[in-house]
Scaffold this motif. Sequence first.
Motif, short mmCIF file in Angstrom:
data_model
loop_
_atom_site.label_atom_id
_atom_site.label_comp_id
_atom_site.label_asym_id
_atom_site.label_seq_id
_atom_site.Cartn_x
_atom_site.Cartn_y
_atom_site.Cartn_z
N ASN A 280 49.08 60.22 56.63
CA ASN A 280 49.65 59.35 55.60
C ASN A 280 50.09 60.21 54.42
O ASN A 280 50.20 61.43 54.53
CB ASN A 280 48.61 58.31 55.16
N ASN A 281 50.33 59.57 53.29
CA ASN A 281 50.68 60.29 52.06
C ASN A 281 49.65 60.02 50.96
O ASN A 281 50.00 59.88 49.79
CB ASN A 281 52.08 59.87 51.58
N ASN B 95 47.01 64.51 54.97
CA ASN B 95 47.40 63.79 53.77
C ASN B 95 47.73 64.80 52.68
O ASN B 95 48.09 65.94 52.98
CB ASN B 95 46.27 62.84 53.35
N ASN C 78 45.27 69.31 54.16
CA ASN C 78 45.31 68.75 52.82
C ASN C 78 45.45 69.89 51.83
O ASN C 78 45.90 70.98 52.19
CB ASN C 78 44.05 67.91 52.56
#
Length: 324
Positions: A154-155, A178, A203
């Motif tokens: 996802n973001n 992410n 990340n």
Amino acid sequence: MKNSISLIAIISLLIFISLPTPSLSQRCNKNDENVLFQIKKSLGNPYLLASWQTTLDCCQWYLVKCNKTTGRIIELTIFSGNISGQIPPEVGNLPYLQTLVFRKLTNLTGQIPSTITKLTHLTMLRLSWTNLSGPVPSFLSQLTNLNFLDLSFNNLTGSVPPELAKLTKLGALHLDRNKLTGTIPESFGTFTENVPDLYLSHNQLTGDIPKSLGYLNFTVIDFSRNQLTGDFSMFFGINKTIQIADFSRNSFQFDLSDVVFPASLTSLDLNHNKVFGSLPETLTGLSLQYLNVSYNRLCDLQTFENTSYFHNRCLCGSPLPACA
């Protein structure tokens, strides 16, 4: 008199048998059906949900599963479709939901709605491969029956909420892929009941791994492709049962020489770090399926392919080129 009673009983039984069997349309809980129609409307009535019609019992709808006894919706798995918009807050109005999945929906945007906290029976929450943004909500810690939480691909931004350690039944936690920043919470060394497989890779996490994590016995750890520093040897030891460990592409810097690797280990990846020293003898007797220590500052070799050892300062000899 006795014969009359028996005759009445037989007639009653025949009448009952002759009654029409209740149709499937009577199975679905009407409150849940109304909520599903609200969800469909919020998502713009997509083709993926074309089977969600009044002419078909909602327990027979695509992407939905009911409890066979009560007719209550227990699973909603929306995936791989042309769906735009945000996660409808109405999902929180399916009180018996155990599994909630929104996956591989690249046009799904917005933040994770707080109404999810009403789903007290939820055991699986999978919101992955979407364009969800905003933080990883600390309110997810209220879903105390969760045994699987996947928010990968996802973001999502911000820090990793320390409150997630309250999810004592977790078997796996996926926060990988992410844009998370900050440090790994100290509280992640306080998981009780279960120690979850922990996926934090890809990340922008920084800092040292809290030593408290070394008190637990993890099975799978993936902290690869972050900006982590310090030492990760706390995950290993003679009594540990870790099987898969990936710490690659960080900035870890410590002496590997005296680390004791457990017999359970099957995969170890620590490429592209600043680890120094020699490869411990405990690696020799392991049945490793995968080993990569390339691009570090190590000396001494074990018997693996040369790609496992590329670009270490003083490694040479078979399977690498001969020592000068």
